[in-house]
Design a protein around this motif. Structure first.
Motif, mmCIF file in Angstrom:
data_model
loop_
_atom_site.group_PDB
_atom_site.id
_atom_site.type_symbol
_atom_site.label_atom_id
_atom_site.label_comp_id
_atom_site.label_asym_id
_atom_site.label_seq_id
_atom_site.Cartn_x
_atom_site.Cartn_y
_atom_site.Cartn_z
ATOM 1 N N VAL A 254 0.864 -1.187 0.000
ATOM 2 C CA VAL A 254 0.000 0.000 0.000
ATOM 3 C C VAL A 254 0.898 1.234 0.000
ATOM 4 C CG1 VAL A 254 -1.858 -1.145 1.294
ATOM 5 C CG2 VAL A 254 -0.065 0.066 2.546
ATOM 6 N N THR A 255 0.289 2.412 -0.030
ATOM 7 C CA THR A 255 1.034 3.647 0.185
ATOM 8 C C THR A 255 0.269 4.496 1.180
ATOM 9 O OG1 THR A 255 1.767 3.636 -2.129
ATOM 10 C CG2 THR A 255 2.069 5.673 -0.899
ATOM 11 N N LEU A 256 0.929 4.871 2.254
ATOM 12 C CA LEU A 256 0.298 5.686 3.297
ATOM 13 C C LEU A 256 0.918 7.081 3.270
ATOM 14 C CD1 LEU A 256 0.426 2.919 6.059
ATOM 15 C CD2 LEU A 256 -1.365 3.331 4.375
ATOM 16 N N PRO A 257 0.177 8.083 3.724
ATOM 17 C CA PRO A 257 0.665 9.457 3.549
ATOM 18 C C PRO A 257 1.680 9.910 4.593
ATOM 19 C CG PRO A 257 -1.531 9.483 4.513
ATOM 20 C CD PRO A 257 -1.202 8.036 4.232
ATOM 21 N N LEU B 65 1.667 13.100 5.575
ATOM 22 C CA LEU B 65 0.847 13.980 6.419
ATOM 23 C C LEU B 65 -0.121 13.138 7.244
ATOM 24 C CD1 LEU B 65 -0.139 16.746 3.820
ATOM 25 C CD2 LEU B 65 1.447 17.022 5.736
ATOM 26 N N PRO C 255 -2.929 13.311 10.436
ATOM 27 C CA PRO C 255 -3.630 14.195 11.373
ATOM 28 C C PRO C 255 -3.153 13.916 12.803
ATOM 29 C CG PRO C 255 -5.131 12.539 10.470
ATOM 30 C CD PRO C 255 -3.838 12.389 9.741
ATOM 31 N N PHE D 52 -0.888 18.610 12.206
ATOM 32 C CA PHE D 52 -0.461 17.365 11.561
ATOM 33 C C PHE D 52 0.879 16.944 12.153
ATOM 34 C CE2 PHE D 52 -3.499 18.920 8.579
ATOM 35 C CZ PHE D 52 -3.985 17.807 7.904
ATOM 36 N N ILE E 171 -1.917 5.400 11.241
ATOM 37 C CA ILE E 171 -2.668 5.437 9.987
ATOM 38 C C ILE E 171 -3.159 4.041 9.610
ATOM 39 C CG2 ILE E 171 -2.374 5.728 7.484
ATOM 40 C CD1 ILE E 171 -2.740 8.377 8.694
ATOM 41 N N PHE F 76 -11.788 -1.334 8.067
ATOM 42 C CA PHE F 76 -12.051 -2.420 7.112
ATOM 43 C C PHE F 76 -12.007 -3.832 7.704
ATOM 44 C CE2 PHE F 76 -10.574 1.082 4.350
ATOM 45 C CZ PHE F 76 -11.649 1.151 3.492
ATOM 46 N N CYS G 109 -12.646 0.513 -2.659
ATOM 47 C CA CYS G 109 -11.551 0.231 -1.718
ATOM 48 C C CYS G 109 -10.181 0.459 -2.371
ATOM 49 C CB CYS G 109 -11.672 -1.200 -1.171
ATOM 50 S SG CYS G 109 -10.741 -1.494 0.365
ATOM 51 N N TYR H 9 -8.360 5.521 0.840
ATOM 52 C CA TYR H 9 -9.030 5.805 2.107
ATOM 53 C C TYR H 9 -8.477 7.130 2.637
ATOM 54 C CZ TYR H 9 -11.018 5.253 6.729
ATOM 55 O OH TYR H 9 -11.741 5.447 7.873
ATOM 56 N N PRO H 10 -9.361 8.034 3.051
ATOM 57 C CA PRO H 10 -8.869 9.355 3.472
ATOM 58 C C PRO H 10 -8.235 9.312 4.855
ATOM 59 C CG PRO H 10 -11.258 9.257 3.705
ATOM 60 C CD PRO H 10 -10.839 7.953 3.089
ATOM 61 N N ALA H 11 -7.130 10.037 5.011
ATOM 62 C CA ALA H 11 -6.515 10.211 6.327
ATOM 63 C C ALA H 11 -6.869 11.589 6.875
ATOM 64 C CB ALA H 11 -5.001 10.056 6.233
ATOM 65 N N ALA H 12 -7.070 12.527 5.976
ATOM 66 C CA ALA H 12 -7.456 13.898 6.337
ATOM 67 C C ALA H 12 -7.971 14.537 5.045
ATOM 68 C CB ALA H 12 -6.258 14.666 6.885
ATOM 69 N N VAL I 234 -5.879 14.208 1.857
ATOM 70 C CA VAL I 234 -4.758 13.302 2.140
ATOM 71 C C VAL I 234 -5.304 11.873 2.131
ATOM 72 C CG1 VAL I 234 -2.942 12.662 3.760
ATOM 73 C CG2 VAL I 234 -3.677 15.059 3.599
ATOM 74 N N TYR I 235 -4.770 11.039 1.254
ATOM 75 C CA TYR I 235 -5.298 9.690 1.086
ATOM 76 C C TYR I 235 -4.223 8.629 1.234
ATOM 77 C CZ TYR I 235 -9.643 11.646 -0.557
ATOM 78 O OH TYR I 235 -10.836 12.320 -0.611
ATOM 79 N N SER I 236 -4.645 7.482 1.773
ATOM 80 C CA SER I 236 -3.840 6.275 1.656
ATOM 81 C C SER I 236 -4.251 5.580 0.366
ATOM 82 C CB SER I 236 -4.107 5.329 2.833
ATOM 83 O OG SER I 236 -3.643 5.913 4.032
ATOM 84 N N LEU I 237 -3.267 5.026 -0.325
ATOM 85 C CA LEU I 237 -3.574 4.165 -1.466
ATOM 86 C C LEU I 237 -3.647 2.739 -0.936
ATOM 87 C CD1 LEU I 237 -1.189 5.602 -4.216
ATOM 88 C CD2 LEU I 237 -3.604 6.127 -3.831
ATOM 89 N N LEU I 238 -4.835 2.182 -0.928
ATOM 90 C CA LEU I 238 -5.029 0.807 -0.469
ATOM 91 C C LEU I 238 -4.500 -0.134 -1.561
ATOM 92 C CD1 LEU I 238 -8.501 1.338 1.219
ATOM 93 C CD2 LEU I 238 -6.232 1.379 2.250
ATOM 94 N N ARG J 234 -3.575 17.247 -1.105
ATOM 95 C CA ARG J 234 -2.474 17.950 -0.456
ATOM 96 C C ARG J 234 -1.193 17.133 -0.435
ATOM 97 N NH1 ARG J 234 -4.682 21.004 4.790
ATOM 98 N NH2 ARG J 234 -5.723 19.063 5.367
ATOM 99 N N GLU J 235 -1.315 15.851 -0.726
ATOM 100 C CA GLU J 235 -0.124 14.996 -0.814
ATOM 101 C C GLU J 235 -0.336 14.019 -1.955
ATOM 102 O OE1 GLU J 235 1.138 13.116 2.829
ATOM 103 O OE2 GLU J 235 2.293 11.621 1.743
#
Lengths: 583, 583
Positions: free
Chosen positions: A69-72, A74, A76, A104, A113, A121, B30, B33-36, B39-43, B153-154
């Motif tokens: 996966v890829t997590l940000p 940034l 919160p 942040f 995260i 999920f 899926c 998924y938003p973190a803020a 700002v998103y995670s790529l699942l 934003r990211e």
């Protein structure tokens, strides 16, 4: 790749502050370039090495059911407040605000995260187990970035997180990731020593570090001379040799005036006894509470062990004022004569009940002689809070001697348990097959890409430059021409075209002297060098040099492909004999 | 990949604020998924799509001599101060401080860092040209993140930077990157319209945007009905129809009291004339200087065109106080009767010298009639500062009509020239073949990975879900079993094993109803679905559905491989006929 059209500009000078081999050589070889202290650009060669490491990580993690996966970056701040890490982690956690004043953090790891995603999920036992990982930019405001890529403020981390229905499932998965880690380091050509580790700020119930023994490292770990015991300093235990007092009734405790005597050396001289006859008492401020830690004089206190025992988030030496408040005196501290319930005392297991000690008098210029633990003071909390010493006997086998070594931490695996999923953290539960709500159990697993790259250089270099392991070398082969004759260039061109269909080749087509070309090839550390020269052409042979062994081989054009395959086979890392954990 | 062991948890509900198709479907499927906010995670599914896009980017950029690097998110603020962008860019540039109070910015693009590298390493004409690119995390504190991945934003940006010995060399390279961009978008299945663009904050001497026409877009661009002319609103020009006054000597200017008359509608009614008979004057604050901008009443001022003409970094409507200081009155502004040299006036080319206008009187409740440009006021700066209008005639061909369209900006190419390398910026020079110092010439080129992903969904979806282009689909084939019979599972397992050697297959082995499985397959948008059912097995045939066309085909197990190849060939993007620039 043609050198003349590529981006390699080797340097003969590097900044004075570059001291470790990897820092010096990665700068000189044009692999990296600093943007700020502890912040680097990966130039084309460095980028290639990083990509190879990433691909090895992916292959091994996919093989144990990891899903990428890829997590940000940034994050919160609220999530980090929920797990309290926002409050517990110091300035290395970079806290920032957006234009609307929302807070942040720049993620240094991603437990929060990923646990938030798990909460959304992972609802049913059918969703478990699952291991998600990423290879992504991490940012940490390190106090002391150092040694090039060894300790930086921004880097790629492979961080993986596994989610399990119960501890048994985590325990069953753990050897798979542990063994994958061993394979990853071996495939990158780096000799990793797995050691028992302290979970530190990650929390949890068990963990291992994977260390490269190296003088450039800043971590210390112990190794047993006889058995498999390996542990980091924060976790390691050695046997604490008992002291034997002469038999007979122990004499009563007595006060001894010790005016002007302050250091341990002065005390030893004054009392004519050696270190192990003293009690060493140190006052700490543990999350605001005053704590006295007591060890036998020949040991030192391990702040990490003490903090873990106290479950303290912050542990500092107690300030003068805190001592004064309890009418204690630095330099004369002692567990003896304290009013019950006023100060918490933690005593190391090196202090036994049957032997006499000299201790501080809890008043200025006074020490106490013939102090007996259990008689003159009580130790309700007697645990291991001492640092292991070089030469201590191994507790695991009871025979071997422990040696302290310097190392670079390459990776870390943790059984987190419910640290992040517990109700007072992020409260992540799933419905089991019987419809019961249960907490999700977690593990987490990290490897820094750039540090692994630098570690490979720490392990593999010589005077002339880097010696890349074949598996992560930016190019496998460098073709070097000597002399500027047309036939040499033509032969080299043909060779380049032919070899690129099978190998990653850097073709040094520059209009430079043989000396410069050969020197650069050594500095860059390309594993196999093929030299095309006029003399060689006349004799119908090519010169092949193996960077690692220094071996020089000669062959005809026809023999070359088979020779290269053989060299590759010789250079491939050995996987047998790694200290795998039974799966 | 087995669905049951993968991480796909489709949703039937999405946040109310999700309105665009890509936002809704990427959440429901899926993929993200938003973190803020923004700002998103790529699942896992989203990550796979992003990786495919990245690989297409790499292939096309390597093919035009691009060399990949990785540059850091953390940028020292000093570099951004050297190029002045630290001061010129607003809050979207995130400024932070480290623990030692050193200032950094979180890089939104990387001109500064790469130019710093160029300055260090590119010394000689032999080092040029070179194109370095990266695919790396960008952070921007966007004022209004929107529409899922469309404005965030990211995100991952592919940003490339080319360095040239002179403008001719940049001009020669530019078509190669332009054409690579066309191929990239086409390979991702997205229809990109290249348009002339305004360089904006990037500066420079020429640029193109690549737009997907889409109702979800927030950019506007114009397209000619007859010729190839395409431009964004900030850059586009249309023919401005001349007005024709009746022949004869123009009457003198006269003051007309207009008490209580304020709006343009009231003025038209009062003077009984249409919009194009008025002068519209607007006061701006351009970097602190008061500027009056004048257009014919049937046009609107383009702030970007005006700012570009003024070379202004910030352009806002002038505040009341600034007007009062010059004794001007909002609502009655006019270029007439100003004291020479007191206020800068920029007049749009729609205002011609030969026709009469009604203008403000520069005093309250007064307008001027029969105003003649050149007689009653002077326009030393007459340039194009008007926004193009839907239906205007194309300036390029003089025949077609311009239409305004909404679009999503997919990518941007810029000829930067010496904006970053000039002596008053970062001062980057090289030694040419004659030993002369010359400035390095730059170009820069950007594509946002997540936005491209979302754009593909904007272009390719239907009621049931996403219709991924085959080239960037997370999986190419989904195997769906209908019914729970052992023979169905067994046949599907075999098929899965067989197909995975050639294709990326998602095998839906879940214990779910056929309805749920088929619905999820449609939602996820996997291009080819192979259905294994008991009836099919009995009849010795498999059902193959093409998601894009909806076509359902039947074949035997033996015919399947050939059929899949044929479907793939049909689904591959067409490269012929793209509007390539001559190289």
């Amino acid at each position: 790749m043609r050198y003349s059209r590529y981006f390699v500009h080797t340097l003969y000078e590097v900044p004075k502050e570059a001291e470790t081999p990897s820092h010096i050589l990665l700068l000189r070889g044009c692999f990296i370039y600093p943007a700020a202290a502890g912040v680097y650009s990966l130039l084309p060669l460095g980028h290639r090495v990083a990509e190879k490491i990433k691909n090895i990580l992916r292959a091994e993690l996919n093989a144990i059911d990891g899903i990428e996966v890829t997590l940000p970056v940034l994050n919160p701040a609220e999530l980090w407040k929920a797990t309290k890490r926002y409050y517990h982690i110091g300035q290395e956690l970079w806290r920032i605000r957006d234009r609307r004043d929302r807070e942040f953090v720049l993620a240094m790891t991603h437990e929060e995260i990923i646990t938030d995603i798990a909460k959304k999920f992972l609802r049913s036992y059918r969703d478990l187990p699952v291991m998600l990982y990423q290879i992504q930019t991490k940012i940490r405001d390190e106090a002391r970035p150092r040694a090039g890529l060894l300790r930086v403020r921004e880097f790629f981390m492979k961080d993986g997180y596994s989610f399990h229905p119960d501890f048994e499932d985590l325990d069953a998965y753990y050897p798979r990731i542990y063994n994958a880690y061993l394979r990853i380091f071996a495939r990158c050509g780096v000799t990793a020593v797995p050691i028992e580790a302290d979970p530190g700020i990650m929390g949890g119930t068990g963990s291992h570090e994977f260390m490269l023994e190296s003088p450039s490292g800043e971590d210390r770990f112990v190794v047993c001379s006889q058995c498999d015991y390996r542990a980091n300093m924060e976790k390691a235990t050695g046997l604490k040799p008992r002291r034997q007092d002469p038999p007979g009734t122990p004499p009563p405790m007595e006060k001894v005036p010790t005016p002007g005597i302050k250091t341990i050396a002065q005390l030893m001289d004054f009392f004519k006894i050696s270190e192990e006859h003293f009690l060493k008492t140190v006052a700490y401020d543990a999350d605001g509470e005053l704590v006295l830690a007591v060890v036998r004089g020949d040991f030192n206190i391990s702040p990490t062990k003490l903090a873990n025992h106290l479950k303290a988030v912050r542990l500092d030496l107690a300030p003068e004022e805190a001592l004064a408040e309890k009418r204690l005196h630095g330099g004369f501290l002692s567990p003896v004569g304290l009013e019950p319930g006023t100060v918490r005392v933690v005593v190391d297991s090196s202090v036994d009940d049957g032997t006499l000690y000299v201790a501080g008098g809890n008043q200025v210029d006074v020490h106490l002689k013939n102090v007996l633990c259990g008689r003159d003071f009580h130790a309700p909390e007697k645990v291991d809070i001492a640092e292991v010493r070089d030469g201590d006997t191994c507790t695991a086998c009871g025979r071997g001697k422990l040696t302290i070594r310097k190392g670079i931490e390459l990776g870390h695996t943790f059984k987190l348990g419910t640290k992040y999923t517990a109700p007072d953290a992020m409260d992540v539960t799933y419905l089991d097959a019987d419809g019961e709500n249960r907490p999700v159990i977690m593990g987490c697993y990290g490897i820094g890409v750039e540090r692994l790259m630098a570690s490979a250089v720490e392990q593999w270099h010589d005077e002339a430059g880097i010696i890349w392991p074949l598996t992560i070398a930016p190019f496998q082969i460098v073709i070097t021409t000597l002399g500027k004759k047309t036939d040499v260039d033509q032969a080299a061109e043909e060779l380049y075209r032919e070899l690129t269909s099978r190998w990653e080749v850097l073709y040094d087509d520059r209009d430079e002297s043989p000396g410069v070309k050969l020197k650069d090839a050594d500095l860059l550390g390309i594993p196999i060098r093929v030299v095309v020269s006029q003399r060689g052409l006349k004799q119908g042979r090519l010169e092949v040099k193996v960077r690692r062994s220094g071996e020089v081989l000669f062959c005809s054009r026809e023999e070359l492909p088979a020779l290269l395959e053989k060299i590759q086979a010789d250079l491939m890392p050995e996987m047998d004999g790694l200290p795998f954990m039974p799966e």
